[in-house]
Write a protein that holds these residues in place. Structure first.
Motif, PDB file in Angstrom:
ATOM      1  N   LEU A  54      80.318 -54.701  43.699  1.00 25.20           N
ATOM      2  CA  LEU A  54      80.620 -53.325  43.339  1.00 25.20           C
ATOM      3  C   LEU A  54      80.728 -53.228  41.826  1.00 25.20           C
ATOM      4  O   LEU A  54      81.040 -54.211  41.151  1.00 25.20           O
ATOM      5  CB  LEU A  54      81.945 -52.879  43.962  1.00 25.20           C
ATOM      6  CG  LEU A  54      81.938 -52.654  45.474  1.00 25.20           C
ATOM      7  CD1 LEU A  54      83.355 -52.442  45.954  1.00 25.20           C
ATOM      8  CD2 LEU A  54      81.088 -51.445  45.819  1.00 25.20           C
TER       9      LEU A  54
ATOM     10  N   HIS B  96      85.577 -49.006  51.943  1.00 20.32           N
ATOM     11  CA  HIS B  96      85.275 -50.366  51.496  1.00 20.32           C
ATOM     12  C   HIS B  96      86.473 -51.236  51.852  1.00 20.32           C
ATOM     13  O   HIS B  96      87.372 -51.438  51.042  1.00 20.32           O
ATOM     14  CB  HIS B  96      85.011 -50.418  49.992  1.00 20.32           C
ATOM     15  CG  HIS B  96      83.691 -49.861  49.580  1.00 20.32           C
ATOM     16  ND1 HIS B  96      82.501 -50.510  49.801  1.00 20.32           N
ATOM     17  CD2 HIS B  96      83.372 -48.694  48.980  1.00 20.32           C
ATOM     18  CE1 HIS B  96      81.499 -49.778  49.337  1.00 20.32           C
ATOM     19  NE2 HIS B  96      82.007 -48.670  48.839  1.00 20.32           N
TER      20      HIS B  96
ATOM     21  N   PRO C  62      85.839 -56.005  48.215  1.00 21.12           N
ATOM     22  CA  PRO C  62      84.889 -56.089  49.321  1.00 21.12           C
ATOM     23  C   PRO C  62      83.859 -57.173  49.051  1.00 21.12           C
ATOM     24  O   PRO C  62      83.599 -57.537  47.911  1.00 21.12           O
ATOM     25  CB  PRO C  62      84.259 -54.695  49.342  1.00 21.12           C
ATOM     26  CG  PRO C  62      84.455 -54.178  47.973  1.00 21.12           C
ATOM     27  CD  PRO C  62      85.744 -54.753  47.487  1.00 21.12           C
TER      28      PRO C  62
END
Length: 381
Positions: A8, A45, A4
């Motif tokens: 993260l 996501h 994404p």
């Protein structure tokens, strides 16, 4: 599979966590009883949409452990799993919490198996363990040995120490992001599935019972022939297969799939609630509401949708399959199963009509559903 756009952590891991109750819960508590415990969780996501649901049929007495859902971004592998503590075989008390609450062997067994699976997957990602059945078996056996237990004064062939089912799906996305290597690992009668846009729901595990016909298993409750436990040997079964992307991976305890009228109803539940949902969290809530309305057991589900651009793309991908399955399951469906009024008559004729419809529907649904069913032990070569 693309990461994404937002940063993260190296490992994206989540488990069910409590959320504020909806304005109109599906199962209202009686005035003299506490609310039904429930956990539901959803997150999206991009190419990964994750859902988990956990409910107790009797408040404070549930024996399913919370579902496990984990995806590791860096290595593009993940794991989902469910654990159903077997209350009949493990009904004896095994542990008492600090506040004095007694917990059964089934409750302890399910949570020990979950913790073992969590630690096992952590070590698989680190590269210090293989993602096979022997490795997982060793972890589960060790954690059960360390878990609290009591020697029951009642013995018998059906009694077990810390008994639980286990159904897990380990997956690895290939470098071309067109396929996924999937390894189901299971013990007992919880199940793992793959849901594909073109062909629907495919069971990937075979229940460890003498009966394996999914429709017959809805009509009976045969004893399990293999079960995770601390006092006897058990086997973690497995197989390896490759599936196309996009797909949806599902693990569930029998509280979800064991109280429907025909095996196809479980797939219809998944797709119908998906079509109604706004996002992954809403999907989990709709599943929670539905299962609490029909099940007579604790119910757990872990689900990962892989390879879709976003939640809207996931919904659009499965819309044709939902229309096809709706037609298949509604044509000729007995009014006694739809809640429609005016289905009175001879109860024996009604029962015979339901059975005939179930058989007809099951035979049409069965070939795709069992396409990836593991062979029975005597059929293995």
């Amino acid at each position: 599979m693309n990461k994404p756009p937002t940063p993260l952590p190296t490992s994206w891991s989540a488990t069910a966590r409590p959320l504020p109750p909806p304005a109109e819960p599906a199962v209202a508590a009686a005035p003299d009883r506490p609310p039904v415990p429930q956990l539901y969780w959803g997150s999206g996501h991009g190419p990964i949409q994750a859902v988990s649901v956990w409910t107790e049929r009797v408040p404070g007495r549930g024996e399913d452990a919370e579902p496990f859902v984990c995806h590791h971004w860096e290595s593009t592998q993940g794991l989902i799993a469910v654990f159903d503590g077997s209350g009949g075989a493990g009904a004896a008390p095994a542990w008492q919490t600090p506040d004095g609450t007694a917990r059964t062997g089934a409750w302890v067994g399910a949570r020990a198996a979950r913790l073992a699976t969590d630690c096992w997957f952590h070590d698989v990602v680190r590269g210090s363990q293989d993602s096979d059945e022997d490795s997982l078996h060793a972890y589960v056996k060790y954690f059960l040995e360390q878990a609290p237990k009591r020697q029951s004064k009642i013995s018998g062939t059906m009694r077990r120490q810390l008994p639980t089912t286990l159904a897990a799906l380990h997956y690895q996305v290939d470098k071309g992001e067109k396929e996924i290597e999937v390894r189901p690992l299971w013990t007992g009668d919880s199940r793992a599935y793959a849901l594909l846009p073109g062909s629907g729901l495919h069971v990937l595990t075979r229940d460890h019972t003498r009966e394996s016909d999914a429709l017959e298993l809805l009509r009976s409750d045969p004893p399990m022939t293999n079960l995770v436990c601390a006092d006897r040997e058990f086997e973690v079964a497995t197989r390896l297969l490759t599936l196309p992307l996009p797909c949806v991976l599902v693990t569930a305890t029998d509280g979800f799939f064991g109280y429907v009228h025909t095996p196809g109803d479980f797939e219809h539940l998944l797709l119908r609630t998906l079509e109604q949902a706004r996002d992954a969290l809403d999907w989990s809530d709709l599943l929670r509401r539905e299962v609490q309305a029909y099940t007579a057991d604790d119910a757990s589900l872990a689900l990962l949708a892989l390879g879709h651009q976003d939640f809207a793309d996931l919904k659009a991908d499965f819309a044709p399959r939902l229309r096809q399955l709706t037609d298949q399951l509604t044509v000729g469906r007995p009014s006694a199963l739809t809640g429609a009024s005016g289905h009175g008559g001879d109860p024996r004729e009604t029962a015979a009509g339901i059975k005939a419809w179930q058989e007809q529907t099951w035979q049409a649904y069965r070939p795709d559903y069992e396409r990836h069913l593991p062979p029975a032990p005597e059929e293995s070569v």
